[in-house]
Design an enzyme around this catalytic site. Structure first.
Site, PDB file in Angstrom:
ATOM      1  N   HIS A 266       0.685  -0.996   0.008  1.00  0.00           N
ATOM      2  CA  HIS A 266       0.032  -0.055   0.075  1.00  0.00           C
ATOM      3  C   HIS A 266       0.707   1.315  -0.012  1.00  0.00           C
ATOM      4  CE1 HIS A 266      -2.306   3.419   1.811  1.00  0.00           C
ATOM      5  NE2 HIS A 266      -3.208   2.724   1.351  1.00  0.00           N
TER       6      HIS A 266
ATOM      7  N   CYS B 175      -3.308  33.970 -15.966  1.00  0.00           N
ATOM      8  CA  CYS B 175      -2.025  33.873 -15.090  1.00  0.00           C
ATOM      9  C   CYS B 175      -2.390  33.624 -13.601  1.00  0.00           C
ATOM     10  CB  CYS B 175      -1.204  35.160 -15.009  1.00  0.00           C
ATOM     11  SG  CYS B 175      -2.007  36.527 -14.596  1.00  0.00           S
TER      12      CYS B 175
END
Ligand code: PEP
Ligand code: MG
Length: 879
Positions: free
Chosen positions: A458, A835
């Site tokens: 895991h 932006c």
């Protein structure tokens, strides 16, 4: 006619993943191409959605079809559910459209009860078989209780530990049939104690509850977090696969494994995986025992291994991609339980994509499309400083499970990792093994170190997915999780002690080893080169320093889309002049103060122009409210008063006058230039002078300054500020006797600017969407505070993602589209970019491509991500 909710594996195919989930579609495909798959059926993702629509209930129609398909499965397999002669046992496993490893639930060995167990044993006198049956039974009770009924695993683990202690053994495998029988009884008693009812013995009831549990697990907290991180919509739902069990824990001629057709860490074209004898799949993934490398399987199970190698070849040639497979060997015969395109590190993804092109499996466009843009992050993340590393001696070594370098303070629980991170500390999470509940702690950590578990455990799988450095399976560690201490090579580590781990080599070091930025080479350039051929969007960067600008250029930025000039005011020598400007009583005084800042700004801009080598540089004028620049500490206020030769009270009064209740909606952006045009004048002079100087030095560069006015809400406002800019710029150009073109544009970050974009476009050479503010003002959510309550929105399914991270296409996106549609016809030369932070988010980049922006601009390290995402958007459109 009733809807079809269930499909036998032989009724499906790989193209049906939306309906059957990835696992179901691939089990169907493997069946179709003749691979050995135990024959079961899939309950569709639509059934999951229906389950939620029906108020978390499986309706009669769906359950009716499930029972019909159980009957078909029984017939195909010649075994019956609950039968005492030939009982059918099944696994019930989740499988969403997009793979979500370890996030949802699985139940194995379903169909067992006291009678079935007795009958099975009676039919086979081998004492080893008896052991196997009880082993399966206790596993089933444990898993069912944990996964389906949510009784904590810990109760059962404690009972196993007690049993092992009583019997004086170390491993589960050493427990006898009688021990396991006793354990099964203890487990049932525990179940009753916890839930106040008997363990359900009817296999159909067990099945119904298990299916429900898988549907329910679609909505568990870790799945929700995983989906948010990976842009997987909640509406997709998970399918459920019901498949006859084959038993890797039957005897020593059996076992189970997980493998990849290529190395998921490096991409090397060689089979990689792990195999565990006499075990079930959960044992490999949970990392409870350390498995053998797949190559060793060749010696122990030669026929099954040879078959498996053939299957790998068939699957790669079929899917044209690296496969991740789960399989079981029962009595030396191979069964395939799962295949999927394997998760891989960024480094491996690039190598595999290039190799697949070279091997004729993929076109260049397909290779570009198969790289997860976000994954590139890992290539761009820190590595250890080589010199410091050479001087350090590793204390121990685990498996290099997820590359990168990490250093920080040791913590022992996921909760501590989160809490310490919140206090601004860097931590390395050290665990015996991780489990899915640890996901948020794993995210908070710089790196993860586990004592147990292999490359497919895991911890390894999840860390690789997140791009977090991970060293797994360091069995030399003696761990005492309870007392928060471990020892390695004679060294004791307590909570808070410094540690460094190397997720590439698996090395573990005492203390902090400094890290350096990653360097990228090899296949990265090749893939990026291909990406650049396909994309239409340009990619710029948000950079305020020459260092960031250079980094961004290295990473492929084609310009600066946003230079936040205020960041340049904060350095010690400048802040004094800036405060002087704020304290000025008259415009003349302000101009004197500003004149002191001008050379600094000009120097900064010159360096940016140099770094950008003639590529466009867009400089945004001062944006934040002035109160951000004044001192708050008494001593600093006194110093300022002294410097200004004014009474302390006057300065305090001035500071108080700058206070605003809603500074984000206050005196900021171009509003400052409206009040203090001299600030805009100074900034214009600095930009133009810097540009002229650069042009003189580099006559071959195309230096064409872009001046960006922030926070415009009305065309007249822009017109006013633009006039100041243009007059000053023209004056400067004339005075220098130069010839230079420049542009004046505006940020579009207020909804009104979008709504009136046809007016604003008349005055703007360009638009640049400031989606941070646009999101803030469209939602009315504070960009600084909404984190505190957004979690409630996720929990209550109001939102699936943070609108400040992933563009809200329905609302904010609609405004952007409107602005483009209104603005372009008025000013055909208008160029448009973005932006805000969204400029580096892959799904947002795709949206920007779709609405026809010219460029996206993002932080330097996200430039490659944006390049790739832009290419993928174009490739998708071509299709
Ligand atoms: C924006 O608002 O999206 C933006 C880029 O400007 P800032 O983040 O500086 O407000
Ligand atoms: Mg803004």
């Amino acid at each position: 006619m009733a809807k079809k909710w269930t499909y036998l594996f032989k009724e499906g195919n790989a193209g049906m993943r939306e309906l059957l989930g990835g696992k179901g579609a691939n089990l169907a495909e493997m069946t179709n191409i003749g691979l050995p798959v135990p024959q079961g059926f899939t309950i569709t993702t639509e059934a999951c959605t229906q389950y939620y629509e029906d108020g978390r209930k499986i309706n009669d129609e769906i359950m009716g079809q499930v029972m019909e398909y159980v009957a078909k499965m029984e017939e195909i397999n010649g075994k019956k559910f609950g039968d005492l002669k030939n009982p059918l046992l099944v696994s019930v496993r989740s499988g969403a459209r997009a793979s979500m490893p370890g996030m949802m639930d699985t139940i194995l060995n379903l169909g067992l009860n006291d009678e079935v167990v007795k009958a099975m044993i009676a039919g086979n006198p081998d004492p080893k078989f008896e052991r196997f049956v009880y082993d399966s039974y206790r596993r089933f009770i444990q898993m069912f209780s944990d996964v389906v009924m949510e009784v904590g695993k810990k109760y059962f683990e404690a009972l196993i530990d007690e049993m092992k202690e009583r019997k004086g053994v170390t491993f589960d495998i050493e427990l006898t049939a009688a021990d396991l029988k006793e354990l099964a009884e203890e487990f049932k008693a525990e179940y009753k104690k916890q839930l106040g009812e008997d363990f359900p013995s009817d296999p159909v009831t067990q099945l119904k509850l298990a299916i429900e549990a898988v549907f329910r697990s679609w909505d568990n907290p870790r799945a929700n977090v995983y989906r948010r991180d990976n842009d997987i919509p909640y509406s997709w739902g998970t399918a459920v696969n019901v498949m006859p069990m084959v038993f890797g824990n039957l005897n020593d001629d059996s076992g189970t494994g997980v493998a990849f057709t290529r190395d998921p860490a490096t991409g090397e074209n060689k089979l990689m995986g792990e195999f565990l004898k006499n075990a079930q799949g959960e044992d490999v993934v949970a990392g409870v025992r350390t498995p053998m490398p797949i190559s060793q399987m060749e010696q122990e199970f030669p026929e099954a291994y040879a078959d498996f190698v053939k299957v790998c070849e068939i699957l790669e040639n079929h899917y044209h991609d690296m496969q991740d497979m789960e399989f079981t060997v029962e009595n030396r015969k191979l069964y395939m339980l799962q295949c999927r395109n394997g998760k891989r590190t960024a480094q491996a993804a690039l190598k595999i994509a290039c190799d697949l092109v070279d091997e004729g499996h993929k076109t260049e466009a397909e290779a570009v499309a198969m790289i997860e843009p976000r994954n590139l992050d890992t290539l761009l993340h820190p590595q250890f400083d080589q010199k410091a590393l050479k001087a350090a001696t590793p204390l121990g070594k685990g498996l290099g499970a997820s590359p990168g370098a990490a250093c920080g303070q040791v913590v022992f629980t996921a909760a501590d990792a989160e809490a310490w991170k919140a206090q601004g500390k860097k931590v390395v999470l050290v665990r015996l093994e991780t489990s899915p509940e640890d996901i948020t702690g794993m995210k908070a950590a710089q790196g993860i170190l586990t004592v147990r578990g292999g490359m497919t455990s895991h911890a390894a799988v999840v860390a690789r997915g997140m791009g977090t450095c991970c060293v797994s399976g360091c069995s030399a560690i003696t761990m005492d999780e309870e007392n928060k201490v471990f020892t390695l090579a004679g060294e004791t580590f307590r909570e808070g002690d410094p540690i460094s781990i190397d997720g590439t080599t698996g090395n573990i070091y005492k203390g902090i080893i400094p890290t350096v930025d990653a360097s990228i080479a090899g296949e990265f350039g090749r893939i990026m080169g291909w990406a650049d051929k396909f994309r239409r969007l340009k990619v710029r960067t948000n950079a305020d320093t020459p260092r960031d600008a250079k980094k961004a250029r290295e990473l492929g930025a084609e310009g600066i889309g946003l230079c936040r000039t205020e960041h340049m005011f904060f350095e010690a020598d400048r802040i004094a002049a800036f405060r002087e400007m704020i304290c000025a009583d008259t415009a003349e005084e302000r101009e004197v103060a500003l004149a002191k800042i001008l050379p600094y700004q000009q120097g900064d801009f010159e360096q940016l122009y140099e770094a950008l080598e003639g590529c466009p540089v867009c400089i945004r004028f001062l944006d934040p409210p002035l109160h951000e620049f004044v001192p708050t500490e008494e001593a600093d206020i006194e110093l300022l008063a002294k410097a200004q030769n004014k009474p302390v009270e006057d300065i305090k009064a001035l500071i108080a006058s700058l206070h605003e209740f809603n500074p984000m909606m206050g005196h900021r952006g171009c509003r400052l230039a409206v009040t203090y045009p001299e600030i805009a004048k100074m900034q214009t002079r600095a930009v133009i002078r810097a540009a002229i100087n650069t042009m003189k030095k580099h006559p071959d560069w195309n230096v064409r300054p872009e001046i960006m006015i922030p926070l415009t809400c009305d065309v007249k406002e822009l017109k006013f500020v633009k006039k100041v800019v243009v007059e000053t710029a023209d004056e400067e150009i004339k005075a220098a006797g130069a010839e230079m073109e420049y542009e004046v544009g505006t940020m579009v970050e207020i909804p009104r600017a979008c709504l009136t974009a046809d007016e604003i476009a008349k005055e703007a050479d360009f638009f640049c969407f400031g989606t941070n503010d646009l999101t803030q003002m469209t939602f009315g959510f504070s960009r600084d505070d909404s984190g505190k309550f957004l979690k409630d929105y996720y929990d209550k399914k109001i939102f699936e993602s943070d609108p400040f991270a992933r563009l809200d296409q329905d609302g904010v996106g609609k405004l952007m589209k409107m602005a483009v549609t209104l603005g372009r016809p008025v000013n055909p030369k208008l160029h448009v970019g973005i932006c805000g932070e969204h400029g580096g988010d892959p799904t947002s980049v795709e949206f920007c491509h779709k609405i026809g922006l010219d460029y996206v601009s993002c932080s330097p390290f996200r430039v490659p991500i944006a390049r790739l995402a832009a290419a993928q958007a174009a490739i998708k459109e071509m299709k």
